[in-house]
Scaffold this motif. Sequence first.
Motif, PDB file in Angstrom:
ATOM      1  N   LYS A 164       1.985 -35.848 -15.348  1.00 58.99           N
ATOM      2  CA  LYS A 164       2.016 -36.956 -16.320  1.00 58.99           C
ATOM      3  C   LYS A 164       3.428 -37.506 -16.489  1.00 58.99           C
ATOM      4  N   GLN A 165       4.389 -36.583 -16.619  1.00 59.58           N
ATOM      5  CA  GLN A 165       5.777 -37.028 -16.806  1.00 59.58           C
ATOM      6  C   GLN A 165       6.277 -37.771 -15.584  1.00 59.58           C
ATOM      7  N   LEU A 166       5.881 -37.273 -14.410  1.00 59.10           N
ATOM      8  CA  LEU A 166       6.296 -37.949 -13.172  1.00 59.10           C
ATOM      9  C   LEU A 166       5.694 -39.348 -13.073  1.00 59.10           C
ATOM     10  N   GLN A 167       4.441 -39.469 -13.521  1.00 57.81           N
ATOM     11  CA  GLN A 167       3.785 -40.783 -13.461  1.00 57.81           C
ATOM     12  C   GLN A 167       4.538 -41.815 -14.275  1.00 57.81           C
ATOM     13  N   LYS A 168       5.166 -41.333 -15.385  1.00 61.09           N
ATOM     14  CA  LYS A 168       5.919 -42.282 -16.216  1.00 61.09           C
ATOM     15  C   LYS A 168       7.155 -42.789 -15.492  1.00 61.09           C
ATOM     16  N   ILE A 169       7.691 -41.986 -14.587  1.00 57.44           N
ATOM     17  CA  ILE A 169       8.909 -42.381 -13.880  1.00 57.44           C
ATOM     18  C   ILE A 169       8.565 -43.191 -12.627  1.00 57.44           C
ATOM     19  N   ARG A 170       7.515 -42.746 -11.949  1.00 60.54           N
ATOM     20  CA  ARG A 170       7.103 -43.426 -10.717  1.00 60.54           C
ATOM     21  C   ARG A 170       6.685 -44.851 -10.984  1.00 60.54           C
ATOM     22  N   GLY A 171       7.161 -45.756 -10.156  1.00 62.99           N
ATOM     23  CA  GLY A 171       6.768 -47.148 -10.307  1.00 62.99           C
ATOM     24  C   GLY A 171       7.493 -47.830 -11.441  1.00 62.99           C
ATOM     25  N   ASN A 172       8.211 -47.051 -12.236  1.00 62.87           N
ATOM     26  CA  ASN A 172       8.903 -47.584 -13.391  1.00 62.87           C
ATOM     27  C   ASN A 172      10.412 -47.488 -13.189  1.00 62.87           C
ATOM     28  N   GLN A 173      10.918 -46.244 -13.147  1.00 65.12           N
ATOM     29  CA  GLN A 173      12.356 -46.069 -12.917  1.00 65.12           C
ATOM     30  C   GLN A 173      12.675 -45.853 -11.438  1.00 65.12           C
ATOM     31  N   ILE A 174      11.735 -45.221 -10.748  1.00 69.77           N
ATOM     32  CA  ILE A 174      11.886 -45.079  -9.301  1.00 69.77           C
ATOM     33  C   ILE A 174      10.653 -45.695  -8.665  1.00 69.77           C
TER      34      ILE A 174
END
Lengths: 338, 328
Positions: free
Chosen positions: B80-90
Amino acid sequence: MLKYIIKRILMLIPVLIGVSIIVFLIMRVFSPDPAPIVLGQHATQEAQEAWRQAIGLNDPIYLQYWHYLKGALTGDLGTSYYTKIPVVKEIMARFPATIELAVVAIILASLFGILIGVVSAVKKNSIFDNAGMLLALIGVSMPIFWLGILLIILFSGTLHWLPSNGRIDPLLQPAHVTGFYLIDSLIAGDSGDFVDALRHLVLPAAALAMYSMAIITRMTRSSMLDTLGQDFIRTARAKGIAEGRVIFRHALRNGLIPIVTVIGLQLGSLLGGAVLTETVFSWPGIGAYTVTCILKSDFPVVQGVVLLVAAIFVLMNLIVDVIYAFLDPRIKYAKKEV
Amino acid sequence: MLLEVKNLSTEFKLKRGVVKAVDDISFSIDKGEILAIVGESGSGKSVASLSIMGLLQKPGRISGGEILFKSQDLTKLSRKQLQKIRGNQISMIFQEPMTSLNPVWRIKDQIMESIRTHMQVSQKEALARTIEMLDTVGIPSAAQRANDYPHQMSGGMRQRVMTAMALACEPELLIADEPTTALDVTIQAQILELLYRMREKFRMAVLLITHDLGVVSEAADRVIVMYCGKIMEEADVRTLFTRPLHPYTVGLLQSIPQIDEDSDKRLYMIKGMVPNPLNMPPGCPFSDRCDHSMARCTKEMPQLREISGHKVRCFLYDEAKEGELGAK
């Protein structure tokens, strides 16, 4: 698109003519003479001959077919040799039962089939996948009458949870509007009838759904495995969207075409009447009835049913093809036609 | 530092053995920097980028090391935490523009999905932003093309769409995995130009994965050369092209055709083949293809040595001191 649909519906005509010729010939060549069956074993030769003459069976076969075709064009498919009731009426009296059973079965089969297939593909080689595939294997390989008997023994015989035969308690008289008891009882607002009809439907629908579900499960799994390996799934994951959305909105949506195809074909064959299921559960549908008519050489009824089944198959395929165009924007039908 | 990869190892457990696709690599990217990772197929460069994104599929897994993005270890985050970063910050763009977009959804739906996943905006705002992004990446009449399906666009257009999608949430790091490999040369230049412009516009860092040294020389600030899952050499782009140290890098540079060279001179070719990843030689993985191979090379693994910012993994430079470095 409309042009395409009309064209496909027009193509139904040669198909039906071809099918009717074949079934006409087969019945007359391979079926026993109906006269002694209709009139009884002890009917005199003269009486039998008179009956054949009256019914037109002594005419040359092309002439018989010509009369049949003329009648068919005006919606008259002849009358049953036994009941003297028009074939159309005979079929309409039983077809709703078959449709009800088939539709409920295909809904069950699609729901569980797609669900199990998707989870099996996502959790490939897990215990769930193996269990799902075992279930599918049992579903395709277990004879349906055997499954039906087992269901009856367990749920009717031992547990007394569900009735084992018929569409509804004979003492109940559901209002007759559409012929579908579930819908009729709802229209009449009679919840007692509805529940009873539903209880009668559960076992035959479950037995019938098992095979279709197994096929849909396997197709869903392989289609999903294919789409889950595609590049755009990786893109979807890279966007950071939730995995459930990746699986259903991206993967399943793309894998639906082969799944819709098998569902359509399964529904087509279920609508043609589930002979064994209807027999085991004494379901008053078209399948069991047709078999009796074949055995009794009731030519007009058999011809009528076969035509109906052929038309259903053609239409199911058309519906599936139309759904394709909605599922995949790359599929276009209209432009190639002149 | 925006991204610091420390001692990252990634392995694939296969029936026939374990493949170390990425073997103990460390590197970092600063804000706004373009770092290129160069290597041939199977060098582990793509696996490294997928590891950063957390997109490794079974049987691959990160077997060691840390991936620090803004000091947060990505390897320790939940899905879940990775999903927030993926496509957003990276975010990431891929090699195959023809197959990387979902064929059954309109372009705008795919970009809007990305925007609405990470930004709290209305449908209307998301659509406006989608069209703006498509316009930014150079799609003509973006408002109409947004309604297209991927199959109605050319490869170059699709890569622009991919780029628009990746940049929609203004990431701080863009990973571009062979973004130009599947495209025509003219389109390649346009896409590189686009990446360069976007870097300026959004001040993001780019990790450019490629096997094309031409692309590297045009776009990158710094270069890492990978071979068999290991970093062989790392230098800024000028140094690498003018003063390559590792024999592998030298070989790669020599195998680029030069237009002004004698036409009857044959193009240099690195001899031999990449070793079987299931059966790696104990020493330097390049030793059996290297023109300078010594007895020691086949037995021991050389260490990655840093001399004034230029890193190289080769025994030829083992005793070299500052100021003594030069191509051999």
